[in-house]
Design a protein around this motif. Sequence first.
Motif: not given
Lengths: 360, 283
Positions: A56-60, A86-87, A198-202
């Motif tokens: 997630g990345a919607s918080s600051n 993965y990006v 960019s979308a990032g996954y682990i």
Amino acid sequence: MSIQWADDFSRYGTGSSSRSAMLDGLPYAILGSTGNGGEVVADPDTNITGRAYYLGASSNDWKRDFRVALPTVITTNTLGMVLRFYVASLPGADNARPTPLQFQNGSGTIILMARIEQNGSITVHGLVSSVLSEVADTVNPAVQPASWNHYEMIHNNSTGAGSLYLNGVQILTWTGVDTGESLELVNSSRRNGSTEGSAGYIKDFVVWDGTGSQNNSLLGTVIVRRLNPNADSSLGGWTPSTGTTGFNLLAKDAPDDANYMSADGTPPAAMLYDLENLPADVTSVKALLSVVRMQKVDGGDATVQAALSPNGTNFDLGADRPITSAFSYYFDVSELDPATATAWSPSAVDSAVLRINRTT
Amino acid sequence: MVASVSVQVSQADVDVVYSAFSIDAQVSQGDTLVVFNIPSEEVQVSQSDINFVSSSSSDVQVSQADVIAILRGRPDNSTLRVWTYSLDGHDYYVLRLGDSLTLIYDTYSEQWMDWQSGDLTFWRANYGINWVGGEALAAVYNSNVVVGDDTFGLLWFLDPQLPYDQNPNDEAENQEVYFTRITMGQVPIKGRQVLPCYATWLTTDMGNPAYTGAGVTLSTSDDAGQTFDDHGLVTVTAGDHSPQLSWYSLGQIGAPGRLFKIVDDGAIARIDGLEMNDPDDDR
């Protein structure tokens, strides 16, 4: 103990509810925000069947997107963080550069982090004289986007030296990072600022340390897989909430607390389950972690102990854990086959049983 | 002589400690205090319960359980490879059929063999060569054959004098990984003939097992390899160089004949022959 925690993200379901499940008793402290990430999803590589955690990345606060509180705090020992990352595309802005590996102190201050730069090179930044400074840099591009890469960051918190491995190969080393800070948190993020990136996954996530005699150095390009109960070896005195078998009530791809195995106030005989076999191409087993989701139904005492055995006779006992009155996950780590006192072999895992025993 | 000049006393008295009492006592008030209970006329109870200390919860419910495994694996490799090497005067032709099978042809003995590694169905050697320039290392490892292992990502020397594989993890406690060798031979029988098999003798090099307890097992099949009867393990003792291993009373052989399977896990390095004794026709 050297393996602190590992996850393949396959047991939590998908979507926003998966994030809630991950926070039920496991070492995850803060998992960013939901909306555009912050949940378990299908593997972004369409050629692979499986699941991954979508950062997630919607918080600051990019230091809390996937924050894990270490079960064992590292002060003067070695810490290793292992994952596949993965990006979707390389970063287009400075504050969107992915930081897939971060070591933090208890306040969330970054002590060490690896960052993917806009050209695909990798830099490592460490706290030097209390200032986050670059300590190593590949200069040239090291990774391509839209593909899985395996990372392992190892740092000796006593000497301030460490190394970064990419796909099993050492690509960076460093020295001179401040010592004396306790490493209490690790984090992974698709960014290093307020921009989403960019979308990032682990996936294949592991945290280990140098405190034990096993798995206390480079782990390598490991895979993390879940082995479900696939047959009842013995139900002991436990009762299925529905039907007559137990394994099908426990082997789940998402939490379902309406179906369970139950033990009443007089602790019954333990239940034992056969487990799925390993894939045929497995060559070695680093460790096993039993993960059990359970609750007690009232305010009385209840303790439960999980254990693993290769033969039904020799058991590696987990901790005798007090259970709370809300469904939560409890886990234990087994690094050695209790029958041989050596690392678990693939054939021993194939014959292993999981025992769950109510002790009080 | 000593003489006192004079002693002069100017004051003398005695201190006396004594009790004195009043000559006259006067009492102006006297009474007695009494402690007593006055019972209430009525007690009213509007709520009653019992506090207890619980020693256990009534129910524990387990809704999910599994085991996470941290694994090392090998990549899929469906490539078909053909390569050759020469060792101990034998020229070997290797067919690595992806992850399915490794077939080896020995041009000296004109035999096909099926080589495997551990639990795998194929030999981990993915490719190899006789390294002509590597003579210094060849002297250490007793051959100049270098092979690449695509399971563990290692290069190996093939050492014909080592009766076991070395562990791919050089930090593992047990560096000696024993492997099984299987050899088969056949006595064909046709029609309604039968042949008694009183005994068999295996002639080998002896006395140098790979480990204590290593042995040779003979099993036979009278149904063309569909099923095998195990005739037992004969353990080879280090230092005992008696050249033969024997199995007795193996019954009669009818059509289609008998397959003899010799399984060795490191007991011997060479087989010279398997003989079957038949006193009727001296076979």
